[in-house]
Design a protein around this motif. Structure first.
Motif, PDB file in Angstrom:
ATOM      1  N   THR C  43       5.165  43.701 -17.330  1.00  0.00           N
ATOM      2  CA  THR C  43       5.541  44.204 -18.644  1.00  0.00           C
ATOM      3  C   THR C  43       6.744  45.130 -18.535  1.00  0.00           C
ATOM      4  OG1 THR C  43       3.305  43.998 -19.464  1.00  0.00           O
ATOM      5  CG2 THR C  43       4.730  45.532 -20.622  1.00  0.00           C
ATOM      6  N   ASP C 158       5.158  38.552 -24.018  1.00  0.00           N
ATOM      7  CA  ASP C 158       4.283  39.345 -23.145  1.00  0.00           C
ATOM      8  C   ASP C 158       2.841  38.920 -23.363  1.00  0.00           C
ATOM      9  OD1 ASP C 158       3.137  41.136 -21.490  1.00  0.00           O
ATOM     10  OD2 ASP C 158       3.880  42.933 -22.501  1.00  0.00           O
ATOM     11  N   GLU C 159       2.311  38.179 -22.444  1.00  0.00           N
ATOM     12  CA  GLU C 159       0.940  37.667 -22.532  1.00  0.00           C
ATOM     13  C   GLU C 159       0.617  37.205 -23.945  1.00  0.00           C
ATOM     14  OE1 GLU C 159      -1.807  39.090 -20.034  1.00  0.00           O
ATOM     15  OE2 GLU C 159      -0.408  40.112 -18.717  1.00  0.00           O
TER      16      GLU C 159
END
Ligand SMILES: Nc1ncnc2c1ncn2[C@@H]1O[C@H](COP(=O)(O)OP(=O)(O)O)[C@@H](O)[C@H]1O
Ligand SMILES: [Mg+2]
Lengths: 340, 561, 345
Positions: C43, C158-159
């Motif tokens: 991240t 992000d995910e």
């Protein structure tokens, strides 16, 4: 955007309102004489001076002094109308007042005015024993100061808390000065007050509480000034009546003065003269039970009851101004509620 | 290589900052909050031009009534906590554990004391429970007694009013704790064979304890600061706030300052206690299944519960009803009767059409708007930097903001009098005492913590990624703040703003010491009408204030949802 | 569409070295995954690309422009957040329009671009819905549309699937990939799920403890992991300590000798051998040793076995076609570790 718009809106509203008040000269008067009396004279004064707006703030006498003192650096009021003389003396010593010699200065006894013209008396206000006329009659009520101390009146008396009340201070201090005058001591005076404390049912936080407690019969007797009692009786129909104490009573001089640093001094003087004119005093006597301090008023023009002299006990107001704070503090610390 | 702390600050500087405004916030707080209090402390140690602790020595003289007053304050506060606690916690139990009929109505009634402005509430109590109040008179009449069987006065009256006004804190805090509580813990205890009282003592109470103790400290603080109840009802009973007022009235400023410092110090101590228990209280945050209330099966018990509920709500609503009744009473018509007998609408028409009567309403509204607008700006800015920008000086700002929460209004007023009796560079040489601005300033200081706490909570709930999302979409700093950050926190912040507005509208404690003719607020108008025995007008003001507060509170709750 | 280059990028928070000297280059239009366990710095790397964090050291280039310290507003990247970060007070349409408004795009153009973007994610006509009224999958698609409508030069995810249920995950994954292919946008995809990374990436980077361990195509990384950690992270694996007896021959514990496909390692060297369970040959004609079945797990299509041979423990997989009869605990099975399938560390 909405946020900014709302802000602009509020702000312009604010400007509008402040602007509204700006086209007239404002004269601020601190007074203790009650809405009815004050409003009548303020309205008349405004009628005679259309470009003037008088703000009269009605408050307790100690309040008025406190306010003028707090605002010393930035005086708001120009005229201080009403409160017992000792408060004016104190204000004069603290340089809160400005000297002014009214046109009628020669028509008043020197006892009722300041030597240096800082303040002049307007009314002579006798302190009396007041009672609830539904519960007591003129005959059954206490007739003199000392009667109040008898067991008969235990828990039947209500007293306005004297710290903030010029009237009650005058009464309390007069018990001490009376003792001194008769060759007694201060302690004997305090003894008297202590016995009164023992008979006192409750202390009222302010004038209203006093009236309410008396009017509704919580207590039957109080000590207060005569004009207020009569005014409440007539205006509000309260069941009040009074006894002039046999041995004589304190007569408080209600005064008027100009505030040092107050705005529009000329206008203030005009107002001063207006409310202390002969006509004004006669009107105040008839409608509001105020005994004029000026002695150049024709007896025949005054109400009948006023014509007979009141038996006054002499009071050393200088001593009062000097000592009342100390004595009241002593009373507050050592006497109040200690007898129970 | 730079150290990481600097780097972090750098990475934050990529976001919206409005950097210089931070120092403006600190400056405002310094001038309005810290400087007056420090100045007060400083001046209280000056005697006859030299430095001395004489004022304090007199304060500690055992015979002095000031010590009486200190004990009086403490004693009243302890008793208030006790009674308010009993009422509030048991009501919360009743609401959460028993399936009461008409529950949502009752819980609205239970929060009624909130919408009663302090002075107005006390006035209503005087007429209802005072020696010649409606209830004692009615009982006297009904049982043909020679004197009222009981009435409230002095100490008992103050505690009664406090218990009535402050139980709400216990009620709300405890309810919230109940709702956070995991019902499964109770079921677990039951399945382990614990008796009801064991469960109460070992399972339920420990989970409520943090909430109850923070309510207790809060109520203690508020009771210490309470002015209107002892002022109007206290009679012979001395408390610190009223002593300060009296000292000031006597012109004994040194004593007023000394007493203020003492009261201020005690209150600050409690603030720190409070902040500590509060973090403890919020620490138990795991959410569980809320426990369902126990249904009442038997019809008889249901009836009894309903009856109790009706009686309780009547008692709770009684001050409001009294005010309403009195507001229609002709001024001066109520003397020896049980209730007023001549009614009129004049009290209300004069509120709107009599210039002298409506002016205080205008004044209060104006000052409330001004003070609250400033509250809004400063609290929003401070909360933004503290929560969103890891502002290091923010801790200092936060402490400064929270101080007025602990300092009683009386003390704030005395400090303002001491400081603003002369001109300062930051007032452009103007003397604020005696001017219009002193009251909005006092309201601003007093209600800053309320708005700040609301803003802080709203910002803490804010999803930090929203701002980043906006920035990565190309939003400028200002656009992002306006369109994303502010709208997201607005409901919470506005709830705080409205609450502050309401409190400013009815403010009494510092007003009584600071008002002047240009800004005479509603509370002073009420007091004055009382002084002039215009009980009807006073009550009409009270009803109007109550309605405004009710409407605004309702709005605020809706917005916060 | 941009080329992206990270050059010796590091990021430290207080005591934590979140990203440690990472360098790689991503080509235009590439779908590039950042894979690694939680807390490894994925991240943080993504946020440095977006401009929310500034590297403590190193530089980032978009094409040939150094953007290391550029503000997020000026990078023209689209980002989809793990929790979507939709603006709850705005409608679906307003959310999507936000970036266009920020760019002062004209009103009528905004409307048409918003509806096109929503169509792209199959949400046509939902402009006026409140975002809270949408399901998790729909919210995710709004976030995607919002990021894409401004035509960013790179897309950061992000995910993005972590808040969806298993079935939606596959579906959404495929949708993202197909849109990405159609637009040809350079995409960074952060995930801790090796399957996601393996199935859709053009290339990927595996992170451990802030360091980039390996970069390559999914195939390279799965088949030729550079370290034991990478191999373990990408799927189940058996690891054995071994001692090189002579080049091409090692000794496993229990004195079992097996061949390896490497003749350069000197005798006496300690090495680690890794082999994935499905590469372990059971019922081999030339077994290395015999293992005793100590555990059998039925998974539907396969049976997973744990075999023991003295202190060796080997995981293996049996498909039902191979298993003649039902395998039971205590059975002995001949095992072979084929040299070509062994990874040497
Ligand atoms: N703002 C921050 N402040 C301090 N430490 C941080 C911050 N952001 C991330 N970290 C730390 O940096 C490391 C890497 O975090 P992150 O990049 O979020 O990992 P990942 O996304 O791979 O799970 C973690 O140890 C994390 O605790
Ligand atoms: Mg992460």
């Amino acid at each position: 955007m909405r946020l900014i718009r709302n802000f602009v809106l509020v702000f312009s509203l604010f400007l509008l309102v402040t602007a509204c008040n700006d086209n007239k000269t404002t004269l601020v008067v601190y007074t203790t004489h009650g809405k009815e009396l004050v409003e009548e004279f303020v309205t008349d004064f405004e009628k005679k001076n259309p470009d003037v707006r008088v703000y009269s703030i009605d408050m307790g006498s100690q309040d008025a002094l406190d306010r003028i003192r707090s605002e010393k650096a930035n005086p708001q009021a120009s005229v201080w109308w009403g409160a017992p003389a000792p408060l004016f003396m104190q204000a004069a010593t603290e340089s809160l007042l400005v000297a002014y010699q009214p046109t009628w200065s020669s028509a008043i006894d020197s006892a009722y005015r300041d030597e240096e013209n800082f303040w002049y008396g307007t009314f002579l206000t006798p302190e009396v024993i007041a009672f609830n006329s539904e519960k007591l009659s003129k005959e059954s009520a206490p007739q003199d100061w000392d009667d109040l101390l008898t067991p008969q009146w235990r828990d039947r008396i209500v007293i306005r808390s004297p710290l903030a009340s010029g009237t009650m201070r005058a009464i309390f201090v007069s018990r001490i000065t009376e003792s001194l005058r008769r060759g007694g001591t201060v302690e004997e005076g305090f003894n008297w007050l202590q016995k009164l404390d023992e008979n006192t049912h409750s202390y009222a936080a302010d004038q209203t509480m006093l009236y309410i407690k008396l009017a509704r019969g919580e207590s039957e007797v109080t000590l207060w000034n005569m004009p207020d009692i009569m005014l409440q009786h007539n205006v509000n129909n309260y069941p009040f009546d009074y006894i002039m104490p046999k041995s004589g009573t304190v007569i408080v001089t209600d005064c008027i003065a100009l505030v040092r640093g107050g705005q529009h001094q000329q206008l203030a003087q005009k107002f001063y003269e207006f409310v202390t004119s002969k006509d004004a005093l006669i009107q105040q006597a008839h409608k509001y039970y105020r005994i004029p301090a000026r002695h150049d008023i024709d007896m025949q023009s005054l109400p009948e009851w006023m014509r007979e002299p009141i038996k006054a006990i002499p009071m050393d107001w200088k001593l009062f101004a000097e000592k009342s704070n100390e004595w009241m503090r002593y009373w507050d610390e050592q006497i109040r509620n200690r007898g129970k | 290589m730079q150290n990481s702390e600097q780097k972090r600050a750098l990475s934050i500087s990529d976001k919206t900052n409005f950097y210089p405004l931070r120092w403006f916030v600190l400056l405002i707080l310094g001038i309005t909050v810290v400087y007056p209090l420090l100045h007060l402390l400083d001046r209280s140690t000056v005697v006859d031009g030299g430095r001395s602790l004489r004022n304090y020595l007199h304060f500690w003289n055992w015979n002095a009534p000031f010590l009486d007053a200190l004990w009086g304050s403490v004693w009243i506060s302890v008793a208030s906590v006790f009674f308010a606690g009993i009422i509030g916690v048991s009501l919360a139990f009743l609401f959460e554990r028993v399936d009461l009929p008409a529950k949502s109505f009752l819980s609205a009634v239970a929060t009624l004391p909130i919408v009663l402005p302090p002075l107005v509430g006390v006035v209503a109590f005087v007429f209802l429970w005072g020696e010649s109040g409606i209830i004692p008179r009615f009982l006297q009449f009904a049982f043909e007694l020679s004197a009222p069987p009981f009435y409230l006065e002095g100490l008992s009256a103050i505690i009664f009013i406090h218990a009535y006004s402050f139980y709400v804190y216990f009620f709300l805090f405890t309810r919230a704790a109940f709702q956070r509580m995991d019902g499964a813990t109770i079921e677990a205890a039951q399945s382990l064979g614990a008796s009801y009282f064991t469960i109460l003592a070992r399972v339920i109470f420990p989970q409520l304890r943090p909430a109850i103790s923070s309510a207790a400290i809060l109520v203690f603080m508020i009771s210490m600061a309470s002015f209107s109840a002892p002022f109007l009802f206290g009679g012979e009973y001395r408390v610190l706030t009223v002593e300060i007022y009296n000292s000031k009235l006597q012109g004994d400023m040194p004593m007023a300052m000394t007493q203020s410092v003492m009261l201020g110090v005690i209150s600050l101590l409690f603030l720190f206690l409070n902040l500590q228990t509060e973090s403890e209280a919020s620490g138990t945050g795991q959410k569980g299944v809320p426990l369902p209330p126990r249904p009442i099966q038997r019809v008889l018990y249901r009836r009894i519960a309903l009856f109790i509920a009706v009686v309780v709500s009547l008692i709770l609503a009684s001050p409001h009803l009294t005010l309403l009744l009195l507001s229609f009473a002709q001024n001066g018509s109520w003397t020896s009767q049980i209730i007023p007998e001549t009614f009129t609408l004049a009290n209300y028409t004069s509120l709107f059409f009599n210039h002298k009567v409506s002016e205080p309403i205008m004044n209060s509204s104006m000052m409330a708007v001004l003070a609250t607008t400033m509250n809004f700006i400063i609290a929003l800015a401070a909360a933004f930097w503290i929560t969103q920008r890891r502002w290091r000086a923010g801790r200092v700002a936060e402490v400064m903001i929270m101080i007025p929460w602990a300092i009683p209004g009386t003390v704030v007023a005395i400090a303002l009098i001491v400081v603003f009796n002369t001109g300062h560079w930051f007032t452009a040489g103007a003397i604020l005492v005696g001017s219009f601005w002193i009251l909005p300033l006092a309201y601003f200081i007093r209600h800053l913590p309320i708005v700040y706490r609301a803003a802080h909570a709203a910002f803490s709930r804010l999803d930090p990624f929203q701002e980043e999302a906006a920035l990565s979409l190309g939003g400028s700093a200002w656009l992002t703040f306006r369109k994303v950050i502010f709208p997201a926190v607005r409901p919470g912040v506005m709830a705080g703003v409205l609450l502050a507005m309401v409190m400013s509208l009815g403010e009494f404690v510092s007003s009584i010491l600071l008002y002047t003719f240009t800004n005479r607020p509603i509370s002073m108008a009420i007091l004055n009408e009382m002084r002039l025995l215009n009980l009807g007008t006073a009550a009409a003001y009270g009803v109007m204030l109550t309605i405004i507060i009710f409407v605004i509170t309702w709005l605020a709750n809706r917005w916060d949802e | 569409m941009a080329r992206v280059r990270l050059q010796n990028v590091s990021k430290a928070f207080d005591t934590v070295q979140a990203v440690d000297n990472v360098s790689f280059e991503v080509k235009e239009g590439e779908f590039f995954s950042l894979l690694g366990p939680s807390g490894c710095g994925k991240t943080t790397t993504l946020r440095m690309l977006a401009g929310f964090e500034t590297p403590s050291a190193g530089s980032i280039f978009f094409n040939d422009t150094n953007v290391t310290t550029a503000k997020p507003q000026h990078r023209n990247v689209g980002m989809v957040f793990q929790n979507y970060a939709l603006f709850a007070h705005l409608s679906v349409g307003e959310n999507v329009a936000f970036g266009l408004r920020a760019r002062n795009v004209e009103k009528h153009e905004i409307a048409s671009r918003v509806s096109r973007a929503l169509a792209q994610v199959d949400l046509s006509g939902l402009e006026n819905r409140a975002v809270s009224a949408l399901s998790g999958g729909q919210q995710q698609r709004v976030a995607l549309a919002r990021a894409l409508v401004v035509e960013p030069q790179i897309l950061l995810l992000d995910e993005p699937l972590s808040n969806l249920d298993a079935k939606l995950r596959v579906e959404t994954r495929e949708r993202i990939r197909s849109i990405q292919k159609k637009l040809g946008i350079t995409t960074f995809y952060v995930t801790h799920d090796q399957e996601e990374a393996l199935t859709q990436s053009d290339r990927m980077a595996v992170f451990f403890n802030g360091k980039c361990e390996q970069i390559g195509t999914p195939r390279e990384i799965f088949n030729q992991p550079v370290s034991r950690e990478v191999m373990a992270f990408l799927g189940r694996a058996n690891f054995f300590q071994a001692n090189v007896v002579e080049p091409g021959l090692v000794r496993l514990p229990g004195d079992r000798q097996i061949k390896i496909n490497n003749n350069e390692i000197k005798a006496g060297t300690q090495i680690t051998l890794g082999i994935r369970p499905h590469h372990v040959e059971l019922y081999a004609r030339e077994p290395n040793f015999v293992g005793e079945v100590s555990k059998v797990t039925y998974t539907g299509a396969f049976e997973e076995l744990v075999l023991r041979a003295d202190e060796l423990q080997i995981e293996a997989v049996v498909s039902f076609q191979n298993a003649g009869e039902k395998i039971q605990i205590g059975d002995t099975i001949p095992v072979k570790l084929p040299p070509e399938k062994l990874t040497i560390f």
